[in-house]
Design a protein around this motif. Structure first.
Motif, mmCIF file in Angstrom:
data_model
loop_
_atom_site.group_PDB
_atom_site.id
_atom_site.type_symbol
_atom_site.label_atom_id
_atom_site.label_comp_id
_atom_site.label_asym_id
_atom_site.label_seq_id
_atom_site.Cartn_x
_atom_site.Cartn_y
_atom_site.Cartn_z
ATOM 1 N N ASP A 38 -0.811 -29.780 -39.228
ATOM 2 C CA ASP A 38 -1.358 -28.498 -38.776
ATOM 3 C C ASP A 38 -2.868 -28.598 -38.564
ATOM 4 N N SER A 68 -4.627 -28.182 -34.978
ATOM 5 C CA SER A 68 -5.619 -27.112 -34.842
ATOM 6 C C SER A 68 -6.938 -27.638 -34.288
ATOM 7 N N SER A 94 -7.025 -30.111 -32.114
ATOM 8 C CA SER A 94 -6.674 -30.795 -30.857
ATOM 9 C C SER A 94 -6.986 -32.284 -30.944
ATOM 10 N N THR A 124 1.896 -27.298 -32.117
ATOM 11 C CA THR A 124 0.818 -26.342 -31.924
ATOM 12 C C THR A 124 0.229 -25.918 -33.266
ATOM 13 N N LYS A 149 -3.513 -23.851 -35.016
ATOM 14 C CA LYS A 149 -4.197 -22.567 -34.927
ATOM 15 C C LYS A 149 -4.860 -22.412 -33.560
ATOM 16 N N ASN A 150 -5.020 -21.162 -33.140
ATOM 17 C CA ASN A 150 -5.669 -20.829 -31.868
ATOM 18 C C ASN A 150 -4.975 -21.488 -30.675
ATOM 19 N N GLU A 151 -3.671 -21.764 -30.839
ATOM 20 C CA GLU A 151 -2.876 -22.353 -29.751
ATOM 21 C C GLU A 151 -3.338 -23.756 -29.369
ATOM 22 N N ASN A 152 -4.153 -24.391 -30.201
ATOM 23 C CA ASN A 152 -4.523 -25.789 -29.959
ATOM 24 C C ASN A 152 -3.332 -26.686 -30.255
ATOM 25 N N THR A 153 -3.275 -27.833 -29.594
ATOM 26 C CA THR A 153 -2.132 -28.724 -29.759
ATOM 27 C C THR A 153 -2.572 -30.145 -30.083
#
Length: 312
Positions: A149, A153, A155, A203, A205-209
Motif C-alpha cells: 500500500d 501510494s 507510485s 492502487t 492512496k489518492n488513486e496512485n498505482t
C-alpha cells in the motif's frame, strides 16, 4: 526520534529523555520532561506496546516502520507525575506534526530500503519457523499488505529484491494468490505465463498505482512465482512460467500459448536455474495427475547437466 533526544540506557536499564529537537511538537514538549524514561513504543501492527530498554531498540522501532504512520511512546517520570502516582505518560502525535511522514515525499531508494527493513523485521526466521511473528496471525502477510500500500501510494517502481521479499512474506503465510498478484502488478508481466498482457493493477492512496518495472523479474522473483503457483496447485502455470523463462519459443500448454518474457533466453539476464526446475519438478511429483511423472521427467531432461543429481 524526531521529537526528543535520548541518552544511552542508564545503569538501572532505562532510556532517558535528555532534550528535544527543534521540530518537536508542542504537545511533546509540554507533556514530556527531561529525565523521563521511555518505557515502550507501539507496534506498527495493532495497538500493542513493546517494551524498550536500549536506545538502539527505540531507534529500530522508529526507523523500521512504514512511512506515514504516527508513533506512540509510553513514558514514565521517576518519582511519579505527582506525589501519589507513577502512572506512565502516553504521547500520540497527531498526523499533522513531524512524526507523520508522507510516503510520496520520500526518495524512492529510501522508501524501498525502509520497506525492506520493515519486512525483514517481521519475517526474520521465517525459513526455520523460529520467529515469534511467523505463522501467528499471518503477521508477515499483514506487513506485506502495508508495504504494498505504501509503495502504491507513492507510485513507486519495485526492484527485484523488494519484490522477492514481499512475495516470500506472503508465501510464508500461504497467501499464494497475493504473491502472484504482486508479481504481475510490479513487473507488468502476466503471472500465469500466458502470452497475454498483464491486467493486474494495485492502487494506493489518492488513486496512485504501483508502476510496472520489468527489471523486477529475476531468478528470485521467478522462483517465488513458481512456488506460489505450485502452492495453489496450478501446474499449468508452473509449466508455462518455466517455459517463459527459457526465452523465445512456440509452445501451448493446456490450450494457452506460453509467453516469452523480456530479458530471458540463452542471451538474456534471466534464465531458469536449478531452483526453478526443482520447484516445477516437486510440484509435478506431488500431483496425482496421470501425466505428472512424464512431465516431471521432461522438465528434468530440460535441466542443465550441472544442476542434475541422480541416485547411483
Amino acid at each position: 526520534p524526531n521529537a526528543f533526544c535520548a541518552a544511552p540506557e542508564t545503569e538501572d536499564g532505562y532510556v532517558e529523555v535528555t532534550g528535544f529537537t527543534e521540530n518537536a511538537p508542542t504537545l511533546v514538549q509540554y507533556a514530556v520532561k527531561v529525565g523521563d524514561r521511555v518505557l515502550a513504543v507501539d507496534s506498527s501492527l495493532g495497538e500493542r506496546m513493546w517494551p524498550v530498554s536500549t536506545v538502539e531498540g527505540v531507534i529500530s522501532a522508529v526507523t523500521t516502520r512504514l512511512p506515514g504512520k504516527p508513533i506512540t511512546f509510553r513514558f514514565e517520570r521517576p518519582g511519579g507525575v505527582d506525589a501519589t502516582t507513577d502512572e506512565p505518560i502516553t504521547i500520540r502525535p497527531k498526523p499533522a506534526v513531524a512524526t507523520e511522514i508522507n510516503a510520496a515525499s520520500i526518495p524512492q531508494d529510501e522508501l524501498l530500503r525502509r520497506c525492506r527493513e520493515v519486512i525483514k523485521r517481521y519475517t526474520k526466521g521465517s525459513a526455520s519457523g523460529t520467529d515469534k511473528f511467523v505463522n501467528k496471525y499471518s503477521v508477515p502477510g499483514l506487513v506485506a499488505d502495508k508495504v504494498v500500500d505504501a509503495l502504491a501510494s507513492a507510485s513507486a517502481n519495485v526492484d527485484a529484491v523488494t519484490l522477492s521479499m514481499i512475495m516470500n512474506a506472503y508465501l510464508s503465510c500461504r497467501q499464494a494468490d497475493k504473491a502472484i498478484e504482486i508479481f504481475e502488478a510490479a513487473t507488468g508481466i502476466a503471472a500465469s505465463g500466458k502470452d497475454i498482457s498483464a491486467t493486474k493493477v494495485i492502487t494506493g492512496k489518492n488513486e496512485n498505482t504501483l508502476q510496472y518495472n520489468e527489471e523486477a523479474l529475476d531468478n528470485y522473483t521467478a522462483s517465488a512465482l513458481l512456488k506460489a503457483h505450485a502452492m495453489s496447485g496450478d501446474l499449468a502455470s508452473v509449466r508455462r512460467v518455466l517455459v517463459a523463462l527459457g526465452g523465445p519459443g512456440d509452445l501451448r500448454i493446456e490450450g494457452s500459448s506460453a509467453a516469452s518474457w523480456p530479458g530471458t533466453g540463452s542471451e538474456g539476464r534471466v534464465q531458469p536455474n536449478t531452483r526453478c526446475y526443482n520447484i516445477a519438478i516437486s510440484a509435478l511429483a506431488d500431483s496425482k495427475a496421470e501425466s505428472s511423472f512424464e512431465l516431471a521427467m521432461r522438465i528434468f531432461d530440460m535441466m542443465p547437466e550441472s544442476g542434475r543429481k541422480t541416485a547411483d
